[in-house]
Design an enzyme around this catalytic site. Sequence first.
Site, PDB file in Angstrom:
ATOM      1  CG  ASP A 242      46.583  33.818  44.398  1.00 31.87           C
ATOM      2  OD1 ASP A 242      45.781  33.431  45.168  1.00 31.87           O
ATOM      3  OD2 ASP A 242      47.686  33.883  44.832  1.00 31.87           O
TER       4      ASP A 242
ATOM      5  CE1 TYR B  65      53.855  29.817  40.885  1.00 33.74           C
ATOM      6  CE2 TYR B  65      53.081  27.740  41.567  1.00 33.74           C
ATOM      7  CZ  TYR B  65      53.335  29.015  41.842  1.00 33.74           C
ATOM      8  OH  TYR B  65      53.484  29.702  43.042  1.00 33.74           O
TER       9      TYR B  65
ATOM     10  CB  ILE C 242      37.848  29.942  37.895  1.00 32.64           C
ATOM     11  CG1 ILE C 242      37.586  28.756  38.786  1.00 32.64           C
ATOM     12  CG2 ILE C 242      38.820  31.030  38.433  1.00 32.64           C
ATOM     13  CD1 ILE C 242      38.402  27.928  39.237  1.00 32.64           C
TER      14      ILE C 242
END
Length: 170
Positions: A33, A125, A10
């Site tokens: 992140d 997550y 990304i």
Amino acid sequence: MRVVLVEGDITAQQVDVIVNAANSSLLGGGGVDGAIHRRGGPAILAECRALRASRYGRGLPTGQAVATTAGDLPARWVVHTVGPVWSATEDRSALLRDCYAKSLRIADELGARTMAFPLVSAGVYGWPVEDAVGHALTVLRAATPANVTEARLVLFGPDTYRVAQRVHAG
């Protein structure tokens, strides 16, 4: 709006907005992140620190989104969104869909034409990939933004990409 599946990194997407699957601290971390903060450089962290010092002293709430500069990334902005941690006993899918909808709304308000999303919550997550893709595509396919003409769902690795292609086609 056109929805496109892309296998890749990304941080290499040349778009107006790169969406960051952030943690609530907004101060970097692992996975997407960490990669965005490393490649984007110190300007992103500086703006995130300013956001923490003003509007988000307790961190960015799950399902919410906020924009910063993209720093050294090949984009104009980063929209940070905090996905929910997957739970087998509690349905948090509305929060996951909010991540996509609110990120898209912010990008549209900025005047962005193109944007790239990671698969929010599907990494550390723990959200099951197939279900995460389904929620992302549900939101993106139903969206009718004024400015954004292309939303890329950027999938890391060939296995995740194949799952996304299957869900997209089904």
